[in-house]
Scaffold this motif. Structure first.
Motif, mmCIF file in Angstrom:
data_model
loop_
_atom_site.group_PDB
_atom_site.id
_atom_site.type_symbol
_atom_site.label_atom_id
_atom_site.label_comp_id
_atom_site.label_asym_id
_atom_site.label_seq_id
_atom_site.Cartn_x
_atom_site.Cartn_y
_atom_site.Cartn_z
ATOM 1 N N CYS A 273 -36.727 15.070 -6.416
ATOM 2 C CA CYS A 273 -35.303 14.684 -6.387
ATOM 3 C C CYS A 273 -34.683 15.051 -5.041
ATOM 4 N N GLY A 274 -33.825 14.182 -4.538
ATOM 5 C CA GLY A 274 -33.131 14.445 -3.284
ATOM 6 C C GLY A 274 -31.707 14.931 -3.471
ATOM 7 N N ARG A 275 -31.137 14.704 -4.664
ATOM 8 C CA ARG A 275 -29.748 15.095 -4.965
ATOM 9 C C ARG A 275 -29.744 15.972 -6.209
ATOM 10 N N TYR A 276 -28.868 16.978 -6.201
ATOM 11 C CA TYR A 276 -28.705 17.859 -7.360
ATOM 12 C C TYR A 276 -27.215 17.912 -7.684
ATOM 13 N N ASP A 277 -26.848 17.308 -8.812
ATOM 14 C CA ASP A 277 -25.446 17.196 -9.220
ATOM 15 C C ASP A 277 -25.142 18.253 -10.279
ATOM 16 N N PHE A 278 -24.158 19.113 -10.003
ATOM 17 C CA PHE A 278 -23.783 20.183 -10.921
ATOM 18 C C PHE A 278 -22.964 19.686 -12.118
ATOM 19 N N ASN A 279 -22.645 18.396 -12.158
ATOM 20 C CA ASN A 279 -21.989 17.779 -13.321
ATOM 21 C C ASN A 279 -20.589 18.303 -13.584
ATOM 22 N N GLY A 280 -19.717 18.050 -12.633
ATOM 23 C CA GLY A 280 -18.296 18.223 -12.896
ATOM 24 C C GLY A 280 -17.755 19.601 -12.580
ATOM 25 N N LEU A 281 -16.548 19.613 -12.012
ATOM 26 C CA LEU A 281 -15.825 20.841 -11.726
ATOM 27 C C LEU A 281 -14.447 20.762 -12.361
ATOM 28 N N LEU A 282 -14.136 21.736 -13.178
ATOM 29 C CA LEU A 282 -12.812 21.890 -13.743
ATOM 30 C C LEU A 282 -12.214 23.191 -13.215
ATOM 31 N N ASN A 283 -11.028 23.507 -13.654
ATOM 32 C CA ASN A 283 -10.415 24.781 -13.268
ATOM 33 C C ASN A 283 -10.717 25.813 -14.350
ATOM 34 N N ASP A 284 -11.992 26.200 -14.417
ATOM 35 C CA ASP A 284 -12.405 27.163 -15.432
ATOM 36 C C ASP A 284 -13.467 28.090 -14.855
ATOM 37 N N GLY A 285 -13.856 29.086 -15.655
ATOM 38 C CA GLY A 285 -14.813 30.079 -15.190
ATOM 39 C C GLY A 285 -16.170 29.502 -14.885
ATOM 40 N N ILE A 286 -16.611 28.527 -15.688
ATOM 41 C CA ILE A 286 -17.911 27.905 -15.443
ATOM 42 C C ILE A 286 -17.920 27.198 -14.091
ATOM 43 N N SER A 287 -16.842 26.498 -13.783
ATOM 44 C CA SER A 287 -16.752 25.815 -12.491
ATOM 45 C C SER A 287 -16.666 26.811 -11.340
ATOM 46 N N ASP A 288 -15.978 27.930 -11.557
ATOM 47 C CA ASP A 288 -15.926 28.962 -10.517
ATOM 48 C C ASP A 288 -17.334 29.467 -10.199
ATOM 49 N N PHE A 289 -18.163 29.580 -11.239
ATOM 50 C CA PHE A 289 -19.554 29.992 -11.030
ATOM 51 C C PHE A 289 -20.308 28.933 -10.228
ATOM 52 N N LYS A 290 -20.148 27.669 -10.582
ATOM 53 C CA LYS A 290 -20.825 26.598 -9.855
ATOM 54 C C LYS A 290 -20.434 26.596 -8.376
ATOM 55 N N LYS A 291 -19.156 26.802 -8.102
ATOM 56 C CA LYS A 291 -18.656 26.690 -6.735
ATOM 57 C C LYS A 291 -19.177 27.795 -5.820
ATOM 58 N N GLN A 292 -19.800 28.820 -6.386
ATOM 59 C CA GLN A 292 -20.400 29.859 -5.556
ATOM 60 C C GLN A 292 -21.653 29.366 -4.829
ATOM 61 N N PHE A 293 -22.169 28.181 -5.229
ATOM 62 C CA PHE A 293 -23.430 27.692 -4.676
ATOM 63 C C PHE A 293 -23.242 26.747 -3.488
ATOM 64 N N ALA A 294 -22.024 26.510 -3.056
ATOM 65 C CA ALA A 294 -21.782 25.661 -1.884
ATOM 66 C C ALA A 294 -20.342 25.827 -1.424
ATOM 67 N N LYS A 295 -20.095 25.398 -0.195
ATOM 68 C CA LYS A 295 -18.751 25.482 0.360
ATOM 69 C C LYS A 295 -17.984 24.176 0.226
ATOM 70 N N HIS A 296 -18.626 23.124 -0.261
ATOM 71 C CA HIS A 296 -17.985 21.814 -0.333
ATOM 72 C C HIS A 296 -17.850 21.366 -1.783
ATOM 73 N N GLU A 297 -17.110 20.289 -1.978
ATOM 74 C CA GLU A 297 -17.041 19.579 -3.247
ATOM 75 C C GLU A 297 -17.286 18.102 -2.976
ATOM 76 N N ASN A 298 -17.641 17.368 -4.016
ATOM 77 C CA ASN A 298 -17.809 15.914 -3.922
ATOM 78 C C ASN A 298 -16.855 15.238 -4.896
ATOM 79 N N MET A 299 -16.373 14.078 -4.513
ATOM 80 C CA MET A 299 -15.519 13.294 -5.395
ATOM 81 C C MET A 299 -16.133 11.911 -5.578
ATOM 82 N N LEU A 300 -16.553 11.649 -6.813
ATOM 83 C CA LEU A 300 -17.080 10.333 -7.133
ATOM 84 C C LEU A 300 -15.936 9.374 -7.433
ATOM 85 N N LEU A 301 -16.285 8.118 -7.643
ATOM 86 C CA LEU A 301 -15.276 7.071 -7.747
ATOM 87 C C LEU A 301 -14.366 7.228 -8.966
#
Length: 351
Positions: A273-301
């Motif tokens: 695989c060339g892409r790894y999608d963390f499957n969504g970011l909300l304003n919650d603790g789970i998303s805060d954990f995900k965001k520790q793995f990169a400095k950027h975010e992506n916005m799909l259509l």
């Protein structure tokens, strides 16, 4: 020319086309099979321009109360080149109206918000919708980057927790069998109760595990035979997509949820695989954990709908109300289940 819509009933051929178009794992045959076992029907079609297949899409159809008839939904699809987008969408909308009598065709494509696809979606008569299933704000990692490059984008504490996990006696590997899957489900229940989110019935997850096979690996952190944490993914030839994750109380103490995430990234790279999608970011603790793995975010259509019926305005107004009602009902059921579970646990067979 409007491409012809041709059904595809061959699993191997279908999955080959998904990978040919670098499609998303939620467009794979096994994902559709699971949805067909839980309230949806499935229609897999190729879009042909003469002898050339220029696109494909796995449509999920949900029957609605009269007079609305049906919603036709394409999760993380369709798949096509940017220059063919409008023609593909026009054909799919006509097919959804004629074949399934849909009130709307809803798409949540795996395309960036600022990609060349965006203008074509609007030109095909689609409108932005708030009836979102898959969250467009997400985090996607480029797995062609080196370990050092990936870690450089993580927080200092995340790097430390990963290295600590990797030096421990915990084994990181794929879940092998049904017995280990039951450990996954037990931890997922524990995680959902702790974090306060709703989940499906267990059979839904068992069906994903069976129907997707190698296309839905679960990476686990094991202390001997005991599972401490997991990351459950779906993967196509190009994309790994996180479905679910969980960690036990003991796993939290050992911080293995960091190590298992890193192990999942490594495993998906090894699988091609060339892409790894963390499957969504909300304003919650789970998303805060995900965001520790990169400095950027992506916005799909995001979510886009094409009206297919004069009843669409009424549907568009009723759908958010129905969804809120369903969410309320699920919360009430969860609360009731939480009160009943201790009583069930105290009752033994034969008592």
């Amino acid at each position: 020319m409007i491409p012809a819509v041709v059904p595809c009933t061959d699993r191997a051929l279908w999955d080959e086309y998904v990978d040919r178009f670098q499609g998303h794992p939620q467009q794979l045959w096994g994902w559709g099979e699971t949805k067909a076992m839980h309230g949806w029907s499935v229609d897999r079609v190729l879009l042909n321009d003469g002898d050339n297949t220029i696109g494909c899409a796995q449509l999920l159809i949900r029957r609605l109360p009269l007079p609305f008839r049906a919603l036709v939904y394409i999760p993380r699809g369709p798949m096509c080149a940017p220059e063919n987008t409008q023609a593909v969408l026009d054909s799919l909308a006509g097919h959804a109206a004629a074949r399934h009598r849909g009130v709307a065709l809803s798409i949540e494509p795996d395309w960036d918000q600022d990609s060349p696809y965006a203008a074509a979606v609007k030109d095909a008569g689609f409108r932005s919708s708030t009836n979102t299933v898959l969250i467009p704000r997400t985090l996607i990692l480029d797995l062609s980057r080196s370990d050092d490059e990936l870690m450089a984008d993580m927080s200092k504490s995340t790097r430390a927790n990963i290295r600590k996990s990797m030096r421990s006696d915990v084994e990181f590997r794929k879940v092998k069998n049904d017995a280990e899957l039951e450990q996954v489900l037990a931890i997922y229940h524990e995680t959902a109760e702790r974090a306060g989110f709703g989940i499906h019935e267990d059979q839904y997850y068992r069906d994903i595990f069976r129907n997707m096979g190698d296309g839905s690996p679960i990476i686990g952190a094991f202390d001997g035979e005991q599972l401490l944490a997991f990351v459950w993914l779906a993967k196509s030839g190009s994309t790994a997509f996180e479905l679910y994750g969980g960690v036990s109380a003991e796993g939290q103490k050992q911080r293995v949820n960091y190590g298992v995430k890193w192990a999942a990234l490594q495993a998906m790279r090894e699988d091609g695989c060339g892409r790894y999608d963390f499957n969504g970011l909300l304003n919650d603790g789970i998303s805060d954990f995900k965001k520790q793995f990169a400095k950027h975010e992506n916005m799909l259509l995001g979510t886009w709908e094409k009206p297919l019926s004069p009843l669409y305005p009424a549907y568009a107004q009723a759908m958010p109300l129905a969804r809120r009602g369903l969410q309320t009902a699920r919360r009430l059921l969860k609360t009731a289940a939480g009160k009943v579970r201790p009583l069930i646990q105290r009752v033994r067979p034969g008592s």
